[in-house]
Design an enzyme around this catalytic site. Structure first.
Site, PDB file in Angstrom:
ATOM      1  N   ASP A 198       0.847  -1.186   0.000  1.00  0.00           N
ATOM      2  CA  ASP A 198       0.000   0.000   0.000  1.00  0.00           C
ATOM      3  C   ASP A 198       0.890   1.247   0.000  1.00  0.00           C
ATOM      4  O   ASP A 198       1.893   1.314   0.707  1.00  0.00           O
ATOM      5  CB  ASP A 198      -0.914   0.001   1.235  1.00  0.00           C
ATOM      6  CG  ASP A 198      -2.050   1.003   1.102  1.00  0.00           C
ATOM      7  OD1 ASP A 198      -3.213   0.565   0.964  1.00  0.00           O
ATOM      8  OD2 ASP A 198      -1.775   2.220   1.129  1.00  0.00           O
TER       9      ASP A 198
ATOM     10  N   GLU B 130     -12.422   3.263  -1.318  1.00  0.00           N
ATOM     11  CA  GLU B 130     -12.036   4.399  -2.173  1.00  0.00           C
ATOM     12  C   GLU B 130     -11.654   3.986  -3.583  1.00  0.00           C
ATOM     13  O   GLU B 130     -11.819   4.777  -4.515  1.00  0.00           O
ATOM     14  CB  GLU B 130     -10.880   5.166  -1.524  1.00  0.00           C
ATOM     15  CG  GLU B 130     -11.326   5.945  -0.293  1.00  0.00           C
ATOM     16  CD  GLU B 130     -10.234   6.816   0.285  1.00  0.00           C
ATOM     17  OE1 GLU B 130      -9.058   6.595  -0.056  1.00  0.00           O
ATOM     18  OE2 GLU B 130     -10.568   7.700   1.081  1.00  0.00           O
ATOM     19  N   VAL B 131     -11.100   2.788  -3.741  1.00  0.00           N
ATOM     20  CA  VAL B 131     -10.679   2.343  -5.079  1.00  0.00           C
ATOM     21  C   VAL B 131     -11.673   1.290  -5.570  1.00  0.00           C
ATOM     22  O   VAL B 131     -11.857   0.261  -4.898  1.00  0.00           O
ATOM     23  CB  VAL B 131      -9.243   1.779  -5.047  1.00  0.00           C
ATOM     24  CG1 VAL B 131      -8.847   1.284  -6.437  1.00  0.00           C
ATOM     25  CG2 VAL B 131      -8.256   2.822  -4.551  1.00  0.00           C
TER      26      VAL B 131
ATOM     27  N   HIS C 221      -9.981  -5.154  -3.448  1.00  0.00           N
ATOM     28  CA  HIS C 221      -8.658  -5.334  -2.846  1.00  0.00           C
ATOM     29  C   HIS C 221      -8.847  -5.773  -1.403  1.00  0.00           C
ATOM     30  O   HIS C 221      -9.717  -5.269  -0.702  1.00  0.00           O
ATOM     31  CB  HIS C 221      -7.815  -4.062  -2.917  1.00  0.00           C
ATOM     32  CG  HIS C 221      -8.537  -2.810  -2.494  1.00  0.00           C
ATOM     33  ND1 HIS C 221      -9.484  -2.199  -3.275  1.00  0.00           N
ATOM     34  CD2 HIS C 221      -8.451  -2.070  -1.362  1.00  0.00           C
ATOM     35  CE1 HIS C 221      -9.944  -1.131  -2.649  1.00  0.00           C
ATOM     36  NE2 HIS C 221      -9.333  -1.030  -1.477  1.00  0.00           N
TER      37      HIS C 221
ATOM     38  N   HIS D   5      -6.903  -5.788   2.095  1.00  0.00           N
ATOM     39  CA  HIS D   5      -5.768  -5.240   2.837  1.00  0.00           C
ATOM     40  C   HIS D   5      -5.232  -6.328   3.770  1.00  0.00           C
ATOM     41  O   HIS D   5      -6.012  -7.002   4.451  1.00  0.00           O
ATOM     42  CB  HIS D   5      -6.206  -4.078   3.728  1.00  0.00           C
ATOM     43  CG  HIS D   5      -6.775  -2.891   3.012  1.00  0.00           C
ATOM     44  ND1 HIS D   5      -6.062  -1.727   2.822  1.00  0.00           N
ATOM     45  CD2 HIS D   5      -7.999  -2.671   2.470  1.00  0.00           C
ATOM     46  CE1 HIS D   5      -6.823  -0.840   2.189  1.00  0.00           C
ATOM     47  NE2 HIS D   5      -8.005  -1.383   1.970  1.00  0.00           N
TER      48      HIS D   5
HETATM   49  P1  AMP Z   1      -9.850   1.456   0.310  1.00  0.00           P
HETATM   50  O1  AMP Z   1     -10.168   2.651   1.152  1.00  0.00           O
HETATM   51  O2  AMP Z   1     -10.172   0.157   1.009  1.00  0.00           O
HETATM   52  O3  AMP Z   1     -10.459   1.548  -1.069  1.00  0.00           O
HETATM   53  O4  AMP Z   1      -8.269   1.423   0.168  1.00  0.00           O
HETATM   54  C1  AMP Z   1      -7.571   1.939  -0.926  1.00  0.00           C
HETATM   55  C2  AMP Z   1      -6.082   1.824  -0.609  1.00  0.00           C
HETATM   56  O5  AMP Z   1      -5.352   1.972  -1.803  1.00  0.00           O
HETATM   57  C3  AMP Z   1      -5.578   2.876   0.372  1.00  0.00           C
HETATM   58  O6  AMP Z   1      -5.032   2.247   1.520  1.00  0.00           O
HETATM   59  C4  AMP Z   1      -4.510   3.633  -0.446  1.00  0.00           C
HETATM   60  O7  AMP Z   1      -3.406   4.020   0.329  1.00  0.00           O
HETATM   61  C5  AMP Z   1      -4.134   2.593  -1.491  1.00  0.00           C
HETATM   62  N1  AMP Z   1      -3.578   3.124  -2.727  1.00  0.00           N
HETATM   63  C6  AMP Z   1      -4.078   4.140  -3.480  1.00  0.00           C
HETATM   64  N2  AMP Z   1      -3.305   4.330  -4.562  1.00  0.00           N
HETATM   65  C7  AMP Z   1      -2.296   3.419  -4.494  1.00  0.00           C
HETATM   66  C8  AMP Z   1      -1.178   3.102  -5.324  1.00  0.00           C
HETATM   67  N3  AMP Z   1      -0.905   3.775  -6.450  1.00  0.00           N
HETATM   68  N4  AMP Z   1      -0.362   2.096  -4.927  1.00  0.00           N
HETATM   69  C9  AMP Z   1      -0.599   1.418  -3.798  1.00  0.00           C
HETATM   70  N5  AMP Z   1      -1.651   1.650  -2.971  1.00  0.00           N
HETATM   71  C10 AMP Z   1      -2.483   2.644  -3.320  1.00  0.00           C
END
Ligand code: AMP
Length: 130
Positions: free
Chosen positions: A39, A105-106, A110, A112
């Site tokens: 991350d 957010e993404v 995924h 974690h």
């Molecule tokens: P979520 O809130 O569960 O969608 O988590 C999204 C995660 O993606 C967050 O912990 C971010 O720090 C991580 N993240 C966003 N962009 C990147 C990237 N380019 N490479 C690695 N992790 C990322």
């Protein structure tokens, strides 16, 4: 902006771009169905993300539409990544935010893997109500 877990897959999301090699990642594991990487903004000393290579918005989408091979491959990969990182004995936490209330957010599934120190209670404390 939190993700709506039922939205259509957006192939411009950041993890889709990592899978296409358009953005670098610190990869720790890759196989036919799965990619795992660090991350970019870790919440714990070890913070890894494991993603399926298929186009799935969320855990809901993946569990409903993915093939048995993708699901088995993904679950085994999560376990492998944690074992390979030496996290089994000290322990680790898996987290898969799904949808707006989880603050996903993404919009690409995924998981974690959080580890490297005692992680405390399961959720941030609120005013005592669930
Ligand atoms: P979520 O809130 O569960 O969608 O988590 C999204 C995660 O993606 C967050 O912990 C971010 O720090 C991580 N993240 C966003 N962009 C990147 C990237 N380019 N490479 C690695 N992790 C990322």
């Amino acid at each position: 902006m939190p993700v709506d877990a039922t939205q259509p897959y957006d192939d411009q999301n950041i993890f889709a771009r990592i899978l296409r090699g358009e953005i670098p990642s610190k990869t720790v594991y890759e196989d036919e169905h799965t990619l795992a990487f660090h991350d970019i903004a870790p919440w714990s000393p070890t913070h890894l993300l494991v993603i399926p290579k298929g186009a799935y918005v969320s855990w809901d989408d993946f569990s409903a539409r993915a093939s048995d091979a993708e699901i088995a491959g993904f679950v085994r990969a999560v376990g492998h990544v944690a074992r390979a990182a030496g996290l089994v004995e000290p322990g680790y936490r898996l987290l898969a935010n799904t949808g707006a209330h989880s603050h996903q957010e993404v919009p690409h599934l995924h998981v974690h893997i959080l580890a490297g120190r005692p992680l405390g209670p399961m959720l941030a404390q609120n005013d005592g109500r669930s």
